[in-house]
Motif scaffolding. Sequence first.
Motif, PDB file in Angstrom:
ATOM      1  N   THR A 201       0.830  -1.206   0.000  1.00  0.00           N
ATOM      2  CA  THR A 201       0.000   0.000   0.000  1.00  0.00           C
ATOM      3  C   THR A 201       0.863   1.254   0.000  1.00  0.00           C
ATOM      4  OG1 THR A 201      -1.757  -1.163   1.198  1.00  0.00           O
ATOM      5  CG2 THR A 201      -1.792   1.243   1.245  1.00  0.00           C
ATOM      6  N   ASP A 202       1.909   1.263   0.802  1.00  0.00           N
ATOM      7  CA  ASP A 202       2.817   2.403   0.864  1.00  0.00           C
ATOM      8  C   ASP A 202       3.527   2.612  -0.465  1.00  0.00           C
ATOM      9  OD1 ASP A 202       4.191   4.527   2.210  1.00  0.00           O
ATOM     10  OD2 ASP A 202       5.941   3.220   2.324  1.00  0.00           O
ATOM     11  N   VAL A 203       3.969   1.520  -1.090  1.00  0.00           N
ATOM     12  CA  VAL A 203       4.663   1.621  -2.372  1.00  0.00           C
ATOM     13  C   VAL A 203       3.731   2.169  -3.446  1.00  0.00           C
ATOM     14  CG1 VAL A 203       5.697   0.260  -4.233  1.00  0.00           C
ATOM     15  CG2 VAL A 203       6.382  -0.130  -1.867  1.00  0.00           C
ATOM     16  N   ARG A 204       2.501   1.714  -3.462  1.00  0.00           N
ATOM     17  CA  ARG A 204       1.544   2.206  -4.451  1.00  0.00           C
ATOM     18  C   ARG A 204       1.273   3.698  -4.271  1.00  0.00           C
ATOM     19  NH1 ARG A 204      -2.714  -2.911  -4.205  1.00  0.00           N
ATOM     20  NH2 ARG A 204      -1.670  -4.189  -5.812  1.00  0.00           N
ATOM     21  N   TYR A 205       1.179   4.139  -3.030  1.00  0.00           N
ATOM     22  CA  TYR A 205       0.971   5.571  -2.771  1.00  0.00           C
ATOM     23  C   TYR A 205       2.157   6.395  -3.280  1.00  0.00           C
ATOM     24  CZ  TYR A 205       0.615   9.949  -0.213  1.00  0.00           C
ATOM     25  OH  TYR A 205       0.583  11.275   0.114  1.00  0.00           O
ATOM     26  N   GLN A 206       3.363   5.946  -2.963  1.00  0.00           N
ATOM     27  CA  GLN A 206       4.548   6.657  -3.429  1.00  0.00           C
ATOM     28  C   GLN A 206       4.643   6.648  -4.958  1.00  0.00           C
ATOM     29  OE1 GLN A 206       8.258   5.731  -1.420  1.00  0.00           O
ATOM     30  NE2 GLN A 206       7.150   4.933   0.346  1.00  0.00           N
ATOM     31  N   LEU A 207       4.253   5.541  -5.562  1.00  0.00           N
ATOM     32  CA  LEU A 207       4.303   5.434  -7.021  1.00  0.00           C
ATOM     33  C   LEU A 207       3.322   6.412  -7.667  1.00  0.00           C
ATOM     34  CD1 LEU A 207       5.386   4.021  -9.524  1.00  0.00           C
ATOM     35  CD2 LEU A 207       3.661   2.244  -9.212  1.00  0.00           C
ATOM     36  N   GLU A 208       2.122   6.508  -7.135  1.00  0.00           N
ATOM     37  CA  GLU A 208       1.138   7.446  -7.682  1.00  0.00           C
ATOM     38  C   GLU A 208       1.610   8.892  -7.525  1.00  0.00           C
ATOM     39  OE1 GLU A 208      -2.520   6.667  -5.760  1.00  0.00           O
ATOM     40  OE2 GLU A 208      -2.871   4.736  -6.758  1.00  0.00           O
ATOM     41  N   SER A 209       2.220   9.199  -6.377  1.00  0.00           N
ATOM     42  CA  SER A 209       2.734  10.552  -6.155  1.00  0.00           C
ATOM     43  C   SER A 209       3.850  10.892  -7.139  1.00  0.00           C
ATOM     44  CB  SER A 209       3.238  10.680  -4.714  1.00  0.00           C
ATOM     45  OG  SER A 209       3.805  11.951  -4.492  1.00  0.00           O
ATOM     46  N   ALA A 210       4.763   9.964  -7.364  1.00  0.00           N
ATOM     47  CA  ALA A 210       5.868  10.204  -8.295  1.00  0.00           C
ATOM     48  C   ALA A 210       5.364  10.323  -9.733  1.00  0.00           C
ATOM     49  CB  ALA A 210       6.891   9.078  -8.189  1.00  0.00           C
ATOM     50  N   GLN A 211       4.405   9.490 -10.113  1.00  0.00           N
ATOM     51  CA  GLN A 211       3.841   9.578 -11.462  1.00  0.00           C
ATOM     52  C   GLN A 211       3.096  10.895 -11.657  1.00  0.00           C
ATOM     53  OE1 GLN A 211       1.536   5.966 -11.527  1.00  0.00           O
ATOM     54  NE2 GLN A 211       3.180   4.761 -12.451  1.00  0.00           N
ATOM     55  N   SER A 212       2.402  11.358 -10.623  1.00  0.00           N
ATOM     56  CA  SER A 212       1.724  12.652 -10.706  1.00  0.00           C
ATOM     57  C   SER A 212       2.727  13.790 -10.868  1.00  0.00           C
ATOM     58  CB  SER A 212       0.876  12.863  -9.452  1.00  0.00           C
ATOM     59  OG  SER A 212       0.275  14.140  -9.455  1.00  0.00           O
ATOM     60  N   GLN A 213       3.858  13.687 -10.184  1.00  0.00           N
ATOM     61  CA  GLN A 213       4.902  14.701 -10.324  1.00  0.00           C
ATOM     62  C   GLN A 213       5.460  14.717 -11.734  1.00  0.00           C
ATOM     63  OE1 GLN A 213       5.728  16.774  -7.879  1.00  0.00           O
ATOM     64  NE2 GLN A 213       7.369  17.836  -8.954  1.00  0.00           N
ATOM     65  N   LEU A 214       5.639  13.548 -12.337  1.00  0.00           N
ATOM     66  CA  LEU A 214       6.121  13.489 -13.716  1.00  0.00           C
ATOM     67  C   LEU A 214       5.125  14.107 -14.682  1.00  0.00           C
ATOM     68  CD1 LEU A 214       7.806   9.963 -14.087  1.00  0.00           C
ATOM     69  CD2 LEU A 214       8.897  12.206 -13.945  1.00  0.00           C
ATOM     70  N   ARG A 215       3.835  13.839 -14.479  1.00  0.00           N
ATOM     71  CA  ARG A 215       2.820  14.429 -15.360  1.00  0.00           C
ATOM     72  C   ARG A 215       2.804  15.951 -15.237  1.00  0.00           C
ATOM     73  NH1 ARG A 215      -0.134   9.810 -13.593  1.00  0.00           N
ATOM     74  NH2 ARG A 215      -1.146  11.060 -11.959  1.00  0.00           N
ATOM     75  N   LEU A 216       2.996  16.454 -14.015  1.00  0.00           N
ATOM     76  CA  LEU A 216       3.056  17.899 -13.820  1.00  0.00           C
ATOM     77  C   LEU A 216       4.250  18.488 -14.549  1.00  0.00           C
ATOM     78  CD1 LEU A 216       2.074  20.496 -12.442  1.00  0.00           C
ATOM     79  CD2 LEU A 216       3.464  19.855 -10.461  1.00  0.00           C
ATOM     80  N   TYR A 217       5.413  17.855 -14.425  1.00  0.00           N
ATOM     81  CA  TYR A 217       6.593  18.323 -15.138  1.00  0.00           C
ATOM     82  C   TYR A 217       6.358  18.317 -16.647  1.00  0.00           C
ATOM     83  CZ  TYR A 217       9.745  18.352 -11.084  1.00  0.00           C
ATOM     84  OH  TYR A 217      10.365  18.650  -9.896  1.00  0.00           O
ATOM     85  N   ASP A 218       5.763  17.241 -17.166  1.00  0.00           N
ATOM     86  CA  ASP A 218       5.521  17.137 -18.604  1.00  0.00           C
ATOM     87  C   ASP A 218       4.635  18.273 -19.093  1.00  0.00           C
ATOM     88  OD1 ASP A 218       7.071  14.874 -18.923  1.00  0.00           O
ATOM     89  OD2 ASP A 218       5.408  13.491 -18.557  1.00  0.00           O
ATOM     90  N   ASN A 219       3.597  18.604 -18.312  1.00  0.00           N
ATOM     91  CA  ASN A 219       2.696  19.690 -18.708  1.00  0.00           C
ATOM     92  C   ASN A 219       3.396  21.043 -18.689  1.00  0.00           C
ATOM     93  OD1 ASN A 219       0.525  21.887 -17.544  1.00  0.00           O
ATOM     94  ND2 ASN A 219      -0.386  20.542 -19.087  1.00  0.00           N
ATOM     95  N   LEU A 220       4.186  21.300 -17.636  1.00  0.00           N
ATOM     96  CA  LEU A 220       4.870  22.582 -17.527  1.00  0.00           C
ATOM     97  C   LEU A 220       5.958  22.743 -18.580  1.00  0.00           C
ATOM     98  CD1 LEU A 220       5.205  22.886 -13.644  1.00  0.00           C
ATOM     99  CD2 LEU A 220       3.618  24.104 -15.125  1.00  0.00           C
ATOM    100  N   VAL A 221       6.583  21.647 -18.968  1.00  0.00           N
ATOM    101  CA  VAL A 221       7.647  21.710 -19.970  1.00  0.00           C
ATOM    102  C   VAL A 221       7.071  21.833 -21.374  1.00  0.00           C
ATOM    103  CG1 VAL A 221       9.518  20.395 -21.039  1.00  0.00           C
ATOM    104  CG2 VAL A 221       9.338  20.504 -18.548  1.00  0.00           C
TER     105      VAL A 221
END
Length: 312
Positions: A201-221
Amino acid sequence: MKRNILICLLLAALLLTGCSQNGSKSADVVDGGWEFYMEETAAANEKFEVASDGSLYGTNTLTTDLTVTDPNRKLIRTVSMDAETEDFETLMAGVSEQIARLSGYVEEQYIYGNRTSDANALRSASLTIRIPSQQLSEFVSQVERLSNVVSSSQTAEDVTLSYSDTESRVKALEVERDRLMELLEKAETTQDLLEIESRLTDVRYQLESAQSQLRLYDNLVSYSTVHLSIQEVKVLTPTQEPTVWERISRGFQSSLEGLADFFINLFVLAASALPIWLPLVLIALLIWCLVRRAGKKRARNHPEDSTGEPSK
């Protein structure tokens, strides 16, 4: 000869012992070695930290030092522009047309001032625009063509290393998630099952947070941000130092416009106060007429008052 054969046998035994140890360690992970897995995972997780905003970044040599000329560099570009115009509607329509043509969109828009209530009101607008990064230069050029840009600035934030760290973190979490799924299927005790599920459960939460951060970077770039401020003016600010004749001409024109505005405002004030001063004027005229009529009547009844002699 026998001594050489003995040495070879000892070396072979040592090699077989090392291989068997490595094989048993791998077997422990696959066959449900939860304790060994936790030790290995704890050592791997020391390479990363969690920032205050929830984003992940690395603290070791997982990232590579990219050069400035690297085409894969992740840059977040932001442009700020202050523009003037004598025709507010035309400029707004032109900016909207360029945004649509370049596949951008307006994130925020505020318009101040209303011509319906005051025909002489000067309007202004503040826009936050998202433009594809490849089209940013063209959009800036079009705004400069359509308006009088009095100031502009551009910044570029390099997030290449943060993006690379987050991307590496995503890959590591995906591998860890898959391994936990394998261990979950082979768990033999209830305690191991609960610990694996908690960690998963902890790993899945961290994975979703990291993937969300990547999507944010992709949009801003991929989409640059343009902060555009538009001000309607009667006279555009000169981009070059005006000559003496131009300064005299502008001053004379400004004086005429000020005089015209004064008389217009005076007329507007008088017209708006008509319900107040018109009855007062009518009352004053009525009083004046009554006083004058009374004076004439008195003069007819007492002519000696006007000539100074008694009437015969």
